[in-house]
Design an enzyme around this catalytic site. Structure first.
Site: not given
Length: 393
Positions: A81, A211
């Protein structure tokens, strides 16, 4: 080391996978936007750093060739990420070291629906040690692996400090409120604390609305030296004054779940940046931080030293994480609402903070911004923290 300037930034509106475009359409659009913003053409660029996670080798070349094939070195970067910020780190390093004067960092992701999956199950999982520690504490679960890790870290923090579920949910509410003013964001509709808490439970304190979504998108930045900017009449009003990248050390694996998801990596990188930049965390008024889950945003407040250890709940309840408070966190809407195309996220953060420093963020503009902080992490692991300043402020 020379000072590196952000001469141009560009991104495209992020989208859910059902509405996303192919990567070799998205990435060129972001690159063209960054070049146009900088006021240069591709033939001026001396190196390119392409960030993506899900794609075959040399996808960076395929993407950039749609803008032009100029024969420059193109490096493909994959750091989970933090991929976009890793590409930015390398671009800034090339300029700062004198290797190049004009470098392009671009990131993109063409994602599939659903949670992140391990793509190569026939070989060692780079997150295997992380999952073993989490499962030893919480048992095996069918929940997505990233949600297990960050959800467990959030649950551990809540147990230690008495943090209420509503506090985590407030982060999602804030993200949607900020994203409402961002035309590049995926989710711009408001939600309430009750709606966040009522959404399906994923793991620990995390519900679905806490999320970040799988997202398709692309973003880019043109990084130049001061000499190049002066010679070509480019704007020189945003500079990267300090940047640090850290990876895991032994403390990550000592059993503390916050450290398992990058708390120490983040804190070490932030401390390096604050020292190198000669600033105090209290000097920061706007930050784009890595809110892949509400739990990680809460942990990051403390890891970045925006608030003392154990005080994140008060920080949130006092409104110190939004407009009118001490530091506006994720004015873009963050990963939770803007979206999280893995390879593009770090460069989208760069774009948002560049616009903030220029005073070009429209209704998202934070008043009086002269410094801006960026935080991007990837499990496995890498943390990149970048400090920008408005030149001449």
């Amino acid at each position: 080391m020379r000072r590196a300037l952000v001469a141009g930034v560009g991104m495209i509106p992020f989208a859910t996978p059902s509405k996303g475009q192919p990567y070799d359409v998205m990435a060129p659009a972001a690159v063209r936007a960054a070049l146009a913003d900088a006021g240069i053409t591709l033939d001026r660029v001396q190196q390119g750093y392409a960030g993506y996670v899900y794609g075959d080798s040399t996808s960076g070349q395929r993407a950039l060739y749609q803008v032009g094939a100029t024969g420059i070195p193109i490096f493909n970067v994959n750091n989970n990420c933090s991929t976009g910020s890793s590409a930015l780190y390398l671009a800034r390093q090339a300029v700062a070291s004198g290797v190049a004067d004009c470098v392009l960092a671009f990131g993109f992701e063409q994602m599939e629906r659903g949670a992140l999956q391990i793509r190569w199950p026939d070989r060692p999982n780079p997150l295997g040690d992380f999952m073993e520690i989490a499962e030893a504490r919480n048992g095996a679960s069918a929940a997505p692996f990233a949600a297990q890790l960050f959800g467990a870290a959030g649950a551990e923090y809540a147990e230690k400090w008495g943090t209420r579920p509503e506090t985590f949910a407030r982060i999602s509410v804030k993200a949607r409120a900020h994203a409402a003013n961002n035309p590049f964001a995926v989710f711009r509709d408001a939600v309430t604390v009750d709606e966040v808490l009522a959404s399906p439970r994923i793991f620990g304190p995390l519900t679905r609305l806490q999320c970040c979504p799988p997202t398709c998108g692309a973003a880019a930045a043109v990084i130049v030296s001061e000499e190049f900017a002066a010679a070509h009449g480019l704007r020189a009003d945003v500079a990267i004054v300090a940047q640090a990248m850290t990876t895991d050390n032994a403390s990550t694996f000592d059993g503390d779940l916050g450290r398992l998801v990058g708390y120490d990596m983040t804190q070490r990188a932030a401390d390096e940046v604050y020292e190198a930049g000669g600033v105090d965390p209290t000097d920061i008024r706007v930050v784009e931080l890595h809110d892949c889950f509400t739990a990680n945003e809460l942990l990051s407040y403390e890891a970045l030293r925006l608030t003392p250890e154990g005080t994140a709940e008060k920080f949130i309840l006092d409104g110190d994480n939004t407009y009118g408070g001490r530091v506006v966190t994720n004015p873009s809407g963050g990963l939770l609402s803007k979206g999280h195309p893995l390879g593009a996220t770090g460069l989208a953060q760069c774009a948002e903070l560049t616009w903030q420093l220029r005073g070009e963020a429209g209704p998202r503009q934070v008043d009086g911004v002269t410094l801006a902080l960026q935080h991007n992490i990837g499990l496995g692991g890498a943390a990149v923290v970048t400090l920008y300043e408005k030149v001449g402020a």
